[in-house]
Design a protein around this motif. Structure first.
Motif, short mmCIF file in Angstrom:
data_model
loop_
_atom_site.label_atom_id
_atom_site.label_comp_id
_atom_site.label_asym_id
_atom_site.label_seq_id
_atom_site.Cartn_x
_atom_site.Cartn_y
_atom_site.Cartn_z
N GLY A 108 25.51 45.13 47.03
CA GLY A 108 25.79 43.73 46.75
C GLY A 108 27.23 43.57 46.32
O GLY A 108 27.71 44.34 45.48
N ALA A 109 27.91 42.58 46.88
CA ALA A 109 29.35 42.42 46.63
C ALA A 109 29.61 41.33 45.60
O ALA A 109 28.92 40.31 45.55
CB ALA A 109 30.06 42.07 47.93
N GLY A 110 30.63 41.57 44.77
CA GLY A 110 31.11 40.55 43.85
C GLY A 110 32.16 39.69 44.52
O GLY A 110 32.63 39.99 45.62
N LYS A 111 32.55 38.61 43.83
CA LYS A 111 33.51 37.65 44.42
C LYS A 111 34.96 38.12 44.28
O LYS A 111 35.83 37.68 45.03
CB LYS A 111 33.36 36.29 43.73
N LYS A 112 35.23 38.99 43.35
CA LYS A 112 36.61 39.39 43.08
C LYS A 112 37.01 40.61 43.91
O LYS A 112 36.17 41.33 44.42
CB LYS A 112 36.79 39.71 41.59
N ASP A 113 38.32 40.80 44.01
CA ASP A 113 38.87 41.97 44.69
C ASP A 113 39.63 42.81 43.69
O ASP A 113 40.49 42.31 42.96
CB ASP A 113 39.79 41.55 45.84
N PHE A 114 39.31 44.09 43.65
CA PHE A 114 39.98 45.05 42.78
C PHE A 114 40.56 46.18 43.64
O PHE A 114 40.44 46.16 44.87
CB PHE A 114 38.99 45.64 41.78
N ASP A 115 41.17 47.15 42.98
CA ASP A 115 41.64 48.33 43.69
C ASP A 115 40.48 49.25 44.07
O ASP A 115 40.64 50.21 44.80
CB ASP A 115 42.65 49.11 42.83
#
Length: 415
Positions: free
Chosen positions: A237-244
């Motif tokens: 499941g994916a979150g809305k934010k983008d990280f490294d």
């Protein structure tokens, strides 16, 4: 029976959990149909495939068409949503009442109420108020209501009986919430995570939200590595934010021990012996250990140096709880040291049931492996109450219960 493992090494939030469960096979229509029976805003719920640093995952798209203002960031981050202030279910007490009066499945009611209570109690402690008076935006915006009850419905759709999880990271930095600029983890998240193992994974930003933390606190039985069980299915499941790093939650369904021919688990055995403690203190330690979740504790008479009579304390615990129980023995007893041995035990699967006897209903514990039942044991307090009420020997109650229990087992074709 299905066992769910939440691999939250990159954090956890409400929408990440719900999307992971839907990706795992939870019936989306089942979730939406039950949610739409509740007195909440009209909504649309869809899933969308996304790629997070090379990992194919599912993202939850939840929208409220009647909202005048759309959330730039998921409200699980504690941004205050003013668009729902006209609703009468903005306090925790109203949410509890809505769930209680709904037609949701009973286990969904129980699980979702427990999650909301954990969040409300955390917010109440922080703000110095009664948990039932906690205002809606502090418990979570409308999205979080859908996430929390939706996750519990998804668990029901997947027939999830037990849940374990990995230690969870919090992230670091600062976050804008309803009350201003606060450090990560947010105050409510930190409060909820008390007692939960944290992961040493450092990334700037909020990795675990209050709702995600509440899922762990309310639903998870054990924290640790992946269990030694056969995997049935894996999803992301994916979150809305983008990280490294990949902003994903991995969810895994395992074949449970009840489905296996051999039921084994790893445990730790803690021991110490002493000759200078009074019996009342030993009784206190036993009661406290069992109350803290020890698997078992027992005392054995031993002969110590100079032929002094002593007591050997043996404590059986889950490996992840060893340090907590070692500290209990060192703090509450006169010992100067505790031995720890890692071992494996074979146990029967068990379930609780109740049987009808000529004297009434009695709870029983059924021990089985696969389809073979090994034993049926009446619950002592029920049997004792029945014996006293009917003025009959306790052994007669046990005999009646065993006869009724064996009939129940035959009817269920477990033998």
């Amino acid at each position: 029976m299905n066992h769910l493992y939440l691999d939250c090494q990159y954090g956890i939030s409400g929408d990440m959990t719900l999307s992971a469960l839907i990706n795992l096979g939870a019936d989306l229509d089942y979730v939406k149909d039950h949610l739409r029976e509740l007195p909440i805003d009209p909504f649309t719920m869809e899933t969308n495939p996304v790629n997070k640093h090379g990992i194919h995952a599912t993202e939850l798209i939840l929208q409220f068409p009647e909202e005048k203002h759309q959330h730039p960031i998921h409200p699980d981050t504690h941004y205050h949503d003013h668009s729902h202030e006209h609703h009468d279910h903005r306090h925790a007490s109203s949410i509890f009442r809505m769930i209680d009066e709904s037609m949701l499945p009973q286990r969904v009611k129980t699980r979702s109420t427990k999650i909301f209570k954990i969040i409300a109690e955390a917010e109440a402690k922080i703000h110095g108020m009664n948990p039932e008076d906690v205002h809606f935006h502090e418990v979570g915006a409308m999205d979080s209501i859908v996430d929390i009850i939706g996750v519990c419905l998804a668990l029901e759709s997947l027939a999830i009986e037990t849940i374990s999880a990995a230690p969870v990271p919090t992230g670091y930095g600062k976050i804008q919430i309803a009350h201003g600029l606060y450090p990560v983890p947010a105050p409510a998240t930190a409060e909820i995570l008390a007692g939960i193992p944290l992961a040493d994974f450092q990334a700037e930003g909020e990795l675990t939200t209050p709702t995600g933390a509440a899922f762990l606190k309310a639903l998870v039985d054990d924290f640790g590595h992946l269990p030694a069980l056969p995997i049935k299915k894996i999803s992301y499941g994916a979150g809305k934010k983008d990280f490294d790093h990949p902003n994903i939650l991995r969810a895994v369904i395992f074949q449970t021990k009840e489905d296996l021919d051999t039921t084994r688990e790893r445990i730790n055995v803690l021991e110490c012996q002493l000759d200078d403690m009074e019996g009342e203190t030993l009784g206190y330690v036993m009661e406290k250990a069992l109350g803290m979740g020890a698997l078992d504790i027992y005392y054995t008479p031993v002969t110590m140096k100079k032929s002094r009579p002593g007591t050997l304390i043996t404590l059986l615990v889950k490996p992840e709880h060893s340090l907590m129980f070692e500290d209990l023995l060192l703090r509450e007893t006169s010992t100067f040291g505790v031995r720890r041995v890692e071992c494996e035990r074979s146990i029967l699967s068990r379930r609780m049931d109740q049987v009808e006897t000529v004297y009434g209903l009695v709870k029983v514990k059924i021990g089985f492996k696969g389809k073979h039942v090994y034993k049926v044991t009446p619950e002592f307090e029920d049997a004792k109450e029945m014996a006293l009420k009917n003025n009959i020997p306790l052994r007669k109650v046990y005999s009646e219960v065993n006869l009724s229990a064996m009939q129940l087992i035959k009817e269920e074709s477990l033998l």
